[in-house]
Design a protein around this motif. Structure first.
Motif, PDB file in Angstrom:
ATOM      1  N   THR A 214     -57.017 -12.973 -15.302  1.00  0.00           N
ATOM      2  CA  THR A 214     -55.782 -13.369 -14.624  1.00  0.00           C
ATOM      3  C   THR A 214     -54.632 -13.587 -15.589  1.00  0.00           C
ATOM      4  OG1 THR A 214     -56.413 -15.704 -14.713  1.00  0.00           O
ATOM      5  CG2 THR A 214     -56.997 -14.483 -12.718  1.00  0.00           C
ATOM      6  N   GLY A 215     -54.931 -13.769 -16.873  1.00  0.00           N
ATOM      7  CA  GLY A 215     -53.891 -14.151 -17.818  1.00  0.00           C
ATOM      8  C   GLY A 215     -53.715 -15.662 -17.820  1.00  0.00           C
ATOM      9  N   LEU A 216     -53.054 -16.147 -18.857  1.00  0.00           N
ATOM     10  CA  LEU A 216     -52.899 -17.590 -19.040  1.00  0.00           C
ATOM     11  C   LEU A 216     -51.489 -18.029 -18.679  1.00  0.00           C
ATOM     12  CD1 LEU A 216     -54.672 -17.867 -22.508  1.00  0.00           C
ATOM     13  CD2 LEU A 216     -55.632 -18.472 -20.283  1.00  0.00           C
ATOM     14  N   MET A 217     -51.402 -19.201 -18.075  1.00  0.00           N
ATOM     15  CA  MET A 217     -50.101 -19.779 -17.716  1.00  0.00           C
ATOM     16  C   MET A 217     -50.039 -21.212 -18.215  1.00  0.00           C
ATOM     17  SD  MET A 217     -49.539 -18.466 -13.783  1.00  0.00           S
ATOM     18  CE  MET A 217     -47.868 -19.111 -13.760  1.00  0.00           C
ATOM     19  N   LEU A 218     -48.846 -21.633 -18.622  1.00  0.00           N
ATOM     20  CA  LEU A 218     -48.634 -23.019 -19.001  1.00  0.00           C
ATOM     21  C   LEU A 218     -48.030 -23.776 -17.826  1.00  0.00           C
ATOM     22  CD1 LEU A 218     -47.199 -22.743 -22.631  1.00  0.00           C
ATOM     23  CD2 LEU A 218     -49.515 -23.321 -21.923  1.00  0.00           C
TER      24      LEU A 218
END
Length: 356
Positions: free
Chosen positions: A230-234
């Motif tokens: 999914t990818g990384l999010m902050l």
């Protein structure tokens, strides 16, 4: 000998969803759960994890998820699951730790120590929490500090004043750095360059991520987690760690572990007090080994090009919480799909008996 039409192993989100749909279809079944109480893996999460921190809990059928507030996730979700089990009178037996499933002709047998249950179909919903993955690196047995896995995480205060190396490129590593960097010295190491996303993780993005995992399952390959693609999010609570440089200073994986730290291939060395392995989990399917469901590629191949839940090698067996449904994104839908798969398998049995 009592024979049930279906047995579900595991009473997490996917298992409860499956049980709900089996009951609606009028299929006699039991749910065998290894835990002492409702809540699945959520009851074992660390105290510092709140409902505001989690990615979200997909709705169980005919229910609303717990509120996204500041309450502890290991209390809110188990309480919600307990209410759900009671409201729908789901046939759950606990604690039952199924150690193996065997094939007995037309029947499957779930063994739990001295106890056993005979069934015509089986739905495996054991998820991944009980199978933490810890990679081996040279010298790790010589380290005199602490080594902890995500499953052992005791909360941020335990690490105050210690130099912590967080290992792993997933969402858990990002969250750990988010809470630890503001209170202590941290390092971050990952095997691959992190992939960040700044767009909204909407249902369309979730479906695209699930599709990537489905492709592997369709080929019989060991599944990757949905989160890994999914990818990384902050999130807002991680912006302070970002300001402190916790994510920008990411390093590639070290070459070896020494008594008081880690050393990279270029000879550089970092002293650390704690290695926190946020290296994920693997599917908890060891008890299915006697059924020989794995393909030559190492995973269990599922039908419908990986979108289904039926094991290609044995249509009596459904897997939920495996591959594309091993997250809150796909677990609820998988329960409905599995229940329909159970009905098809039972209809096949009935038809063969009638024609025979």
């Amino acid at each position: 000998m009592e024979i049930v039409q279906s047995i579900v192993i595991g009473a997490g989100q996917a298992g409860l969803s499956t049980s709900y749909h089996l009951k609606r279809l009028g299929i006699d079944h039991l749910v065998l759960d290894a835990n002492d109480a409702p809540g699945g893996a959520w009851q074992h999460r660390w105290d510092a994890l709140t409902m505001a921190d989690v990615h979200g809990v997909a709705e169980l059928p005919d229910a609303q998820p717990p509120a996204r507030d500041g309450k502890r996730a290991n209390e809110s979700v188990p309480a919600s699951f307990a209410d759900y089990e009671h409201e729908h009178a789901l046939p759950i037996i606990r604690p039952v730790h199924v150690d193996r499933v065997t094939d007995d002709g037309d029947l499957l047998v779930a063994h739990a120590g001295e106890r056993e249950w005979h069934t015509r179909t089986l739905v495996n919903a054991t998820g991944t929490w009980t199978q933490p993955f810890l990679p081996h690196y040279p010298g790790m047995e010589t380290f005199v500090g602490e080594q902890l896995h995500t499953i052992d995480y005791p909360g941020p205060e335990h690490f105050r004043g210690k130099r912590v190396l967080v290992v792993g490129g997933g969402a858990s590593a990002v969250q750990f750095l988010g809470v630890l960097a503001p209170i202590t010295d941290t390092l971050w190491a990952t095997r691959r360059e992190p992939v960040w996303r700044d767009d909204e993780f909407d249902p369309e993005a979730g479906a695209a991520a699930v599709a990537l995992v489905e492709q592997r399952v369709a080929q019989g390959l060991p599944p990757q987690s949905v989160v890994s693609v999914t990818g990384l999010m902050l999130r807002p609570q991680e912006r302070e760690a970002e300001r402190l440089g916790a994510y920008a200073d990411r390093r590639p994986m070290f070459q070896r572990i020494e008594a008081d730290g880690v050393r990279w291939a270029d000879g550089s060395f970092e002293q650390v007090d704690v290695i926190l392995w946020a290296t994920g989990f693997r599917p908890a399917i060891g008890h299915l080994a006697p059924l020989h469901l794995r393909s030559d590629a190492g995973g269990i191949q599922l039908d419908r090009n990986g979108r289904g839940t039926t094991a290609v090698k044995d249509s009596r067996i459904q897997l939920v919480g495996y591959g594309p449904s091993a997250s809150t994104i796909g677990a609820n839908r998988a329960g409905r799909t599995a229940a329909k798969g159970v009905r098809r398998a039972l209809e096949t049995v009935t038809a063969s008996v009638t024609t025979g």
